[in-house]
Design a protein around this motif. Structure first.
Motif, PDB file in Angstrom:
ATOM      1  N   SER A   1       0.965  -1.209   0.007  1.00 19.36           N
ATOM      2  CA  SER A   1      -0.007   0.112  -0.165  1.00 19.36           C
ATOM      3  C   SER A   1       0.793   1.271  -0.148  1.00 19.36           C
ATOM      4  CB  SER A   1      -0.919   0.055   1.224  1.00 19.36           C
ATOM      5  OG  SER A   1      -0.291   0.235   2.234  1.00 19.36           O
ATOM      6  N   GLY A   2       0.322   2.197   0.359  1.00 18.03           N
ATOM      7  CA  GLY A   2       0.901   3.679   0.168  1.00 18.03           C
ATOM      8  C   GLY A   2       1.858   3.837   1.426  1.00 18.03           C
TER       9      GLY A   2
ATOM     10  N   GLY B   1       3.771   1.458  -2.559  1.00 22.22           N
ATOM     11  CA  GLY B   1       2.894   2.514  -3.093  1.00 22.22           C
ATOM     12  C   GLY B   1       3.449   4.008  -3.130  1.00 22.22           C
TER      13      GLY B   1
ATOM     14  N   ASP C   1       3.994   6.305  -6.487  1.00 24.27           N
ATOM     15  CA  ASP C   1       3.804   7.526  -6.666  1.00 24.27           C
ATOM     16  C   ASP C   1       4.840   8.593  -7.296  1.00 24.27           C
ATOM     17  OD1 ASP C   1       1.045   6.659  -6.020  1.00 24.27           O
ATOM     18  OD2 ASP C   1       1.216   7.349  -3.937  1.00 24.27           O
TER      19      ASP C   1
ATOM     20  N   MET D   1      -4.803   8.525  -7.313  1.00 28.62           N
ATOM     21  CA  MET D   1      -4.126   7.372  -6.983  1.00 28.62           C
ATOM     22  C   MET D   1      -3.050   7.583  -8.380  1.00 28.62           C
ATOM     23  SD  MET D   1      -4.877   5.219  -4.698  1.00 28.62           S
ATOM     24  CE  MET D   1      -6.157   4.925  -3.581  1.00 28.62           C
TER      25      MET D   1
ATOM     26  N   GLY E   1      -0.617   5.823  -8.941  1.00 26.98           N
ATOM     27  CA  GLY E   1      -0.345   4.194  -9.298  1.00 26.98           C
ATOM     28  C   GLY E   1      -1.357   3.916 -10.147  1.00 26.98           C
ATOM     29  N   ARG E   2      -2.880   4.044 -10.102  1.00 29.97           N
ATOM     30  CA  ARG E   2      -3.651   3.669 -11.170  1.00 29.97           C
ATOM     31  C   ARG E   2      -3.371   4.492 -12.546  1.00 29.97           C
ATOM     32  NH1 ARG E   2      -8.816   3.167  -7.931  1.00 29.97           N
ATOM     33  NH2 ARG E   2      -8.908   5.489  -7.932  1.00 29.97           N
TER      34      ARG E   2
ATOM     35  N   GLU F   1      -0.549   2.855 -14.188  1.00 28.24           N
ATOM     36  CA  GLU F   1      -0.758   1.425 -14.813  1.00 28.24           C
ATOM     37  C   GLU F   1      -1.544   1.451 -16.178  1.00 28.24           C
ATOM     38  OE1 GLU F   1      -3.422  -0.906 -12.797  1.00 28.24           O
ATOM     39  OE2 GLU F   1      -3.385  -2.765 -14.028  1.00 28.24           O
TER      40      GLU F   1
ATOM     41  N   GLY G   1      -3.916  -0.796  -1.615  1.00 24.49           N
ATOM     42  CA  GLY G   1      -4.058  -0.339  -2.947  1.00 24.49           C
ATOM     43  C   GLY G   1      -3.384  -0.705  -4.202  1.00 24.49           C
ATOM     44  N   VAL G   2      -1.870  -1.024  -3.948  1.00 27.61           N
ATOM     45  CA  VAL G   2      -1.121  -1.438  -5.093  1.00 27.61           C
ATOM     46  C   VAL G   2      -1.817  -3.103  -5.601  1.00 27.61           C
ATOM     47  CG1 VAL G   2       1.173  -2.083  -5.639  1.00 27.61           C
ATOM     48  CG2 VAL G   2       0.722  -0.232  -4.128  1.00 27.61           C
TER      49      VAL G   2
ATOM     50  N   SER H   1      -4.657  -3.683  -6.565  1.00 33.81           N
ATOM     51  CA  SER H   1      -5.630  -3.494  -7.772  1.00 33.81           C
ATOM     52  C   SER H   1      -4.822  -3.255  -8.848  1.00 33.81           C
ATOM     53  CB  SER H   1      -6.239  -2.218  -7.392  1.00 33.81           C
ATOM     54  OG  SER H   1      -5.515  -1.106  -7.427  1.00 33.81           O
ATOM     55  N   ASN H   2      -3.386  -3.464  -9.030  1.00 38.96           N
ATOM     56  CA  ASN H   2      -2.600  -3.523 -10.242  1.00 38.96           C
ATOM     57  C   ASN H   2      -2.735  -4.717 -10.931  1.00 38.96           C
ATOM     58  OD1 ASN H   2      -0.206  -3.557 -12.080  1.00 38.96           O
ATOM     59  ND2 ASN H   2      -0.116  -1.686 -11.469  1.00 38.96           N
TER      60      ASN H   2
ATOM     61  N   THR I   1      -7.863  -1.435   0.892  1.00 34.85           N
ATOM     62  CA  THR I   1      -7.432  -0.094   1.383  1.00 34.85           C
ATOM     63  C   THR I   1      -7.820  -0.004   2.929  1.00 34.85           C
ATOM     64  OG1 THR I   1      -9.190   1.147   0.251  1.00 34.85           O
ATOM     65  CG2 THR I   1      -7.087   0.715  -0.963  1.00 34.85           C
TER      66      THR I   1
HETATM   67  P1  AMP Z   1      -3.704   2.366   0.221  1.00 31.44           P
HETATM   68  O1  AMP Z   1      -2.321   2.859   1.102  1.00 31.44           O
HETATM   69  O2  AMP Z   1      -3.877   0.988   0.498  1.00 31.44           O
HETATM   70  O3  AMP Z   1      -4.812   3.236   0.415  1.00 31.44           O
HETATM   71  O4  AMP Z   1      -3.302   2.545  -1.419  1.00 31.44           O
HETATM   72  C1  AMP Z   1      -2.809   3.590  -1.951  1.00 31.44           C
HETATM   73  C2  AMP Z   1      -1.638   3.374  -2.849  1.00 31.44           C
HETATM   74  O5  AMP Z   1      -1.889   2.341  -3.929  1.00 31.44           O
HETATM   75  C3  AMP Z   1      -0.950   4.698  -3.447  1.00 31.44           C
HETATM   76  O6  AMP Z   1       0.333   4.755  -3.425  1.00 31.44           O
HETATM   77  C4  AMP Z   1      -1.636   4.341  -5.039  1.00 31.44           C
HETATM   78  O7  AMP Z   1      -0.869   5.159  -5.860  1.00 31.44           O
HETATM   79  C5  AMP Z   1      -1.556   2.771  -5.035  1.00 31.44           C
HETATM   80  N1  AMP Z   1      -2.130   2.451  -6.239  1.00 31.44           N
HETATM   81  C6  AMP Z   1      -3.491   2.475  -6.313  1.00 31.44           C
HETATM   82  N2  AMP Z   1      -3.787   1.830  -7.554  1.00 31.44           N
HETATM   83  C7  AMP Z   1      -2.679   1.213  -8.031  1.00 31.44           C
HETATM   84  C8  AMP Z   1      -2.479   0.563  -9.152  1.00 31.44           C
HETATM   85  N3  AMP Z   1      -3.374   0.252 -10.094  1.00 31.44           N
HETATM   86  N4  AMP Z   1      -1.276   0.469  -9.407  1.00 31.44           N
HETATM   87  C9  AMP Z   1      -0.145   0.495  -8.718  1.00 31.44           C
HETATM   88  N5  AMP Z   1      -0.399   1.493  -7.556  1.00 31.44           N
HETATM   89  C10 AMP Z   1      -1.612   1.794  -7.159  1.00 31.44           C
END
Ligand code: AMP
Ligand code: ZN
Length: 459
Positions: free
Chosen positions: A197-198, A224, A228, A247, A249-250, A253, A375-376, A378-379, A409
């Motif tokens: 995650s982030g 994450g 970013d 996001m 990351g999204r 991707e 969050g990551v 979901s990639n 998340t």
């Molecule tokens: P969280 O901390 O669990 O809320 O996740 C947020 C992190 O997940 C952020 O750094 C986002 O950029 C990353 N993130 C969300 N979607 C994607 C994705 N599809 N691919 C890579 N990173 C992602």
């Protein structure tokens, strides 16, 4: 004075309660999560006993919403912005949650809730679940103090939940929300969780409700966070400015693989030597696998993650040429960055599975599941890389589980679930407890893990 900045997100989903589902004898918890910059509240109902009747959902989410403080102006989470957002959002969210509690039956104690249409009778929650740690103290305290107030006013128990334990147990919540009959809660212990995650990059071996061994953690920044940062260098400036996507990351991707999985074309390396070898691009640059070359020599066998070096390498590549990079080259950088980051994750998962297989004895159950959360997760390229790695390296039997993003998340539903599992196991938390900035889930940690802190009371 910082202006109130936030982003509201309704987590209403297929799990939301919208039809009368028969429940024999329910246990209801109201849960609060405020460990970082998300303010989230949930109301979860579960059967009082494990093993419920045929036509009964094992768990029902009556309410689940979150509001995220908008930290976009800052490179990371700003504690004051997060605190102001919690202060502003939490009480209205709790009020909304109460209006969404189920109506009482004759056996349930009720509470009177003031709504626009007048007074409503709702079932009083049996106990309050709240994130007690780890996290930012100022943020945690907002939720904890509200939870203590509710528990005191209603004279119900409080369960102070470990946020990381809640991440690890999320797939059990997902299963309970999806099944009619809750005889056996998969994934059964033991299972592995890769939390990406982030804020976290962790590989966790969950052996029992309160026993989660941390097999690998990041030595520097979370994946994450790294993604970013890389996105800000790789993506064309206009794309970030024009996008409403927060996001990065999204966004990255989508930029790397505009047609989705059909763009992946990925086959995992067959050997460790192949993993570590550089793959020069047609543009003249090449990325190095994290921990394969450090000042102290190779640490490629360390059970640890590192992403800071990859972020710096991407920054160097993107700013090395005077003229702007072409879109094609940017896309190749994005794909390589994802490949190297995800192969680094996969290499440690593989090492863990190999070590656990060697350690397996007659009395330890075989590892069958890898949960990928955060969050990551979901990639979709991460899913491709992990599946391909496990298949090629002899672990095709390992099931990969990806909980829905809204539940993996930060969210209050996982706190509600973990509070419920702990409550059913007999644990409550004393009302004098304090928030915990650090709180390991690993019982071998100096602090003794989840049960090593003060404040637990057995029912
Ligand atoms: P969280 O901390 O669990 O809320 O996740 C947020 C992190 O997940 C952020 O750094 C986002 O950029 C990353 N993130 C969300 N979607 C994607 C994705 N599809 N691919 C890579 N990173 C992602
Ligand atoms: Zn988290």
């Amino acid at each position: 004075m910082l202006k109130g900045l936030w982003r509201a997100q309704s987590l209403t989903s297929k799990y939301a309660y919208h039809r009368p589902v028969p429940v024999v004898r329910q246990l209801i918890t109201l849960a609060i999560e405020t460990s970082c910059d998300d303010t989230s509240v949930a109301v979860l109902e579960t059967a009082r006993q494990d093993g419920s009747s045929q036509d009964q959902k094992a768990a029902i989410l009556h309410f689940h919403e979150k509001v995220t403080a908008d930290n976009a102006r800052f490179r990371g989470v700003h504690p004051i912005v997060a605190l102001e957002s919690h202060n502003k959002q939490l009480a209205p969210l709790v009020a909304k949650a109460l209006r969404n509690c189920p109506s009482p039956d004759q056996r349930s104690p009720s509470i009177s809730i003031r709504a626009q249409s007048g007074w409503l009778e709702k079932t009083k929650p049996d106990f309050i679940s709240v994130t007690r740690g780890p996290g930012m103290l100022s943020s945690l305290n907002t939720g904890l103090n509200t939870a203590k107030g509710l528990a005191t006013a209603w004279q119900v128990p409080l369960v102070g939940v470990n946020h990381m334990q809640a991440h690890a147990l999320t797939p059990r919540l997902v299963h309970a929300l999806e099944t009619e009959n809750n005889e056996q809660l998969p994934p059964k212990f033991p299972f592995l969780t890769l939390l990406v995650s982030g804020g976290h990059t962790m590989l966790v071996h969950s052996k029992a409700l309160t026993h989660h061994a941390i097999l690998a953690n990041t030595m520097d920044i979370a994946i994450g966070d790294c993604i970013d940062k890389m996105a800000r260098h790789i993506l064309p400036a206009g794309l970030i400015e024009d996008s409403a996507e927060m996001m990065y990351g999204r966004l990255l991707e989508h930029f790397a693989f505009p047609n989705g999985p059909s763009d992946h074309g990925y086959i995992a390396p067959r050997t460790r030597a192949e993993d570590l070898s550089q793959k020069p691009s047609i543009w003249g640059w090449a990325l190095t696998a994290p921990l394969s070359r450090t000042r102290s020599g190779s640490r490629s066998k360390d059970m640890a993650f590192s992403f800071a070096g990859l972020g710096s390498a991407i920054e160097r590549i993107c700013h090395r040429i005077e003229k702007a990079m072409t879109l094609d080259e940017r896309r190749d950088v994005a794909r390589e960055a994802f490949r190297v980051a995800f192969e680094h994750l996969a290499s440690r998962v593989l090492m863990a599975l190999q070590q656990l297989k060697i350690a397996e004895t007659a009395d330890t159950e075989e590892m069958g599941t890898l949960v990928v959360s955060g969050g990551v997760a979901s990639n979709r390229f991460l899913r491709t890389v992990l599946r391909s790695f496990l298949d090629i390296r002899g672990f095709a039997h390992i099931r990969l589980v990806f909980p829905p993003t809204s539940l993996c998340t930060d969210n209050a539903a996982m706190i509600a679930w973990t509070g419920t599992e702990m409550y059913k196991a007999g644990y409550e938390t004393d009302l004098s407890c304090g928030a915990l900035r650090k709180w390991s889930i690993d019982p071998s940690a100096e602090s003794g893990g989840i049960l090593g802190v003060d404040g637990w009371r057995m029912k």
